[in-house]
Design an enzyme around this catalytic site. Structure first.
Site, mmCIF file in Angstrom:
data_model
loop_
_atom_site.group_PDB
_atom_site.id
_atom_site.type_symbol
_atom_site.label_atom_id
_atom_site.label_comp_id
_atom_site.label_asym_id
_atom_site.label_seq_id
_atom_site.Cartn_x
_atom_site.Cartn_y
_atom_site.Cartn_z
ATOM 1 N N THR A 13 43.086 42.541 45.273
ATOM 2 C CA THR A 13 44.137 43.555 45.410
ATOM 3 C C THR A 13 43.871 44.504 46.563
ATOM 4 O O THR A 13 44.796 44.978 47.226
ATOM 5 C CB THR A 13 44.279 44.346 44.097
ATOM 6 O OG1 THR A 13 44.730 43.457 43.068
ATOM 7 C CG2 THR A 13 45.265 45.482 44.230
ATOM 8 N N SER A 60 41.067 37.182 42.777
ATOM 9 C CA SER A 60 39.785 36.990 42.088
ATOM 10 C C SER A 60 39.896 36.068 40.884
ATOM 11 O O SER A 60 38.888 35.555 40.396
ATOM 12 C CB SER A 60 39.176 38.332 41.675
ATOM 13 O OG SER A 60 39.905 38.938 40.635
ATOM 14 N N THR A 93 39.752 42.871 41.288
ATOM 15 C CA THR A 93 39.197 43.548 40.113
ATOM 16 C C THR A 93 39.162 42.692 38.855
ATOM 17 O O THR A 93 38.397 42.980 37.935
ATOM 18 C CB THR A 93 39.981 44.836 39.813
ATOM 19 O OG1 THR A 93 41.360 44.512 39.584
ATOM 20 C CG2 THR A 93 39.869 45.828 40.953
ATOM 21 N N ASP A 94 39.966 41.630 38.790
ATOM 22 C CA ASP A 94 40.047 40.870 37.539
ATOM 23 C C ASP A 94 38.738 40.194 37.159
ATOM 24 O O ASP A 94 38.418 40.080 35.972
ATOM 25 C CB ASP A 94 41.163 39.825 37.619
ATOM 26 C CG ASP A 94 42.548 40.430 37.506
ATOM 27 O OD1 ASP A 94 42.646 41.626 37.171
ATOM 28 O OD2 ASP A 94 43.535 39.717 37.740
#
Length: 330
Positions: A13, A60, A93-94
Site C-alpha cells: 500500500t 503483500s 501491511t497484510d
C-alpha cells in the site's frame, strides 16, 4: 557523519495508487517504485545517505516463501558489506508481521533492519507512507537500534518483529504488540526504547536459510464449533510436514480434532497448538495434554507466526520435544 541506509522496496500500500486523492479503500498496491518513493521524501537525505533497491513489486498478499528467501539472502549480502549501516524494507501491511518475524529469525547481523508500510496509498490525501518512511530511516540510522533485532515502525511506534501484529483493517495505529507492548516510540527525530527483545534473534539465532531453495510446507487450520479434522488431513495428504492449529481459547480443540491430530503426530507430522484468540499464552499441557499427544504449544505466537517458526524448525528436526524448546527460545 551520516550513515548509509539502503531501502529495499517490495511493494504494498505504501507504493499504491488510487484514482483520486480522497480514495483510500479502492486502490492498486505496488504501483510506485522505491526510487520515486524516496524522491517524494527528500528530507530523509538529511538523516542518512539513502539509496533504493527494488527487490519486488507486489501486494503483500502475493508475498511467497521464494520471495522471502530471495529477500533474506539479499539483506544478508548487503549487511555484510562495510559501507552499509542499516536497511529499511517497504512492505504491504497484510503480511508485514510475517516477513518481520521471519527476518528476525534469520538475518545474520546486528545492524538495524526496519520494516515499514502504510495504511493509506501513496496517492491519498494525508498519506501516512512518507512520514512512516522518514521515521523508519531515522530508526535504521540510529545507534539505539543496533542489536535490537528486526523492527517494525509505523505511526511513530517501534515494535519487535516477534510480537507485532496488524490489529485493525483500516486505522493508522493498526500495528501493535498486544501482549507485551511497544519496544518504544519515535519522538521527533529520535527513537526512545523502553524495553529489549528477550527471545533469541538475528546473530543469536540458530536458523540459516542461505542455502535453502524452499521452506517446508506448513498449513494453518482454524478451529471453530463442530470443526472437522478433514482440512488437516487434506493438508497432510497434499504434502504438509507440519500443522498449526488455531484453536479455541488456550489452544483447545474438540475430541474428534484432537484424535485426528494425534494420529497425524504419530505419523511424524508436527502439530503446534496456537489460538484464534487475539492475545495470550497457549500453555503446554493446559487445555490439551501435549505430553500425551506429542503436540507443541505455541507460547505467545499467533498462528501465522507459529507457522514461520515451525517451518524453520523443520529445516533442522521433526522431533516435537526439540521443536517445543525452540518455541520457548524464540
Amino acid at each position: 557523519m551520516k550513515k548509509n541506509i539502503v531501502i529495499i522496496g517490495t511493494g504494498g500500500t505504501i507504493a499504491g495508487k488510487a484514482s483520486c486523492s480522497t480514495e483510500t479503500l479502492c486502490y492498486t498496491a505496488a504501483m510506485v517504485s522505491i526510487n520515486n518513493l524516496i524522491q517524494e521524501v527528500p528530507e530523509i537525505q538529511s538523516i542518512a545517505n539513502v539509496t533504493g533497491e527494488q527487490l519486488s513489486q507486489v501486494d503483500s498478499g502475493d508475498m511467497t516463501c521464494e520471495l522471502w528467501l530471495t529477500l533474506v539472502k539479499r539483506i544478508n549480502e548487503i549487511l555484510a558489506t562495510s559501507d552499509v549501516d542499516g536497511i529499511v524494507i517497504t512492505h504491504g501491511t497484510d503480511t508485514l508481521e510475517e516477513t518481520a518475524y521471519l527476518l528476525h529469525l534469520v538475518i545474520k547481523s546486528e545492524k538495524p533492519v526496519v520494516l515499514v508500510g502504510a495504511m493509506r496509498p501513496f496517492s491519498a490525501m494525508s498519506a501516512d507512507g512518507p512520514m512512516n518512511l522518514y521515521k523508519a530511516v531515522t530508526l535504521a540510522a540510529s545507534n539505539a537500534a543496533i542489536g535490537k533485532g528486526v523492527l517494525v515502525s509505523l505511526n511513530n511506534t517501534i515494535n519487535c518483529g516477534r510480537e507485532v501484529t496488524k490489529t485493525n483493517t483500516l486505522l493508522q495505529d493498526s500495528f501493535q504488540s498486544p501482549d507485551i507492548g511497544y519496544l518504544g516510540y519515535l519522538q521527533g527525530s529520535e527513537p526512545h526504547f523502553y524495553r529489549l527483545p528477550a527471545r533469541k534473534h538475528t546473530i543469536n539465532s540458530g536458523f540459516d536459510v542461505t542455502k535453502l531453495t524452499e521452506l517446508p510446507q506448513v498449513e494453518i487450520i482454524y478451529g471453530y464449533l463442530n470443526s472437522s479434522p478433514l482440512l488437516a488431513e487434506a493438508a497432510v495428504a497434499a504434502g504438509a510436514k507440519g500443522i498449526v492449529y488455531a484453536g479455541l481459547g488456550n489452544g483447545s480443540m474438540s475430541k474428534d480434532v484432537r484424535d485426528a491430530l494425534s494420529i497425524l503426530a504419530k505419523q511424524g507430522i508436527v502439530i503446534v497448538r496456537s489460538t484464534r484468540v487475539a492475545s495470550g499464552i497457549v500453555t503446554r499441557n493446559g487445555a490439551v495434554d501435549d505430553d500425551l499427544y506429542n503436540f507443541v504449544a505455541s507460547d505467545t505466537l499467533s498462528p501465522q507466526k507459529a507457522r514461520i517458526l515451525l517451518m524453520l524448525a523443520l529445516t533442522k528436526t521433526n522431533n516435537s520435544n526439540e521443536i517445543q524448546r525452540m518455541f520457548w527460545d524464540y
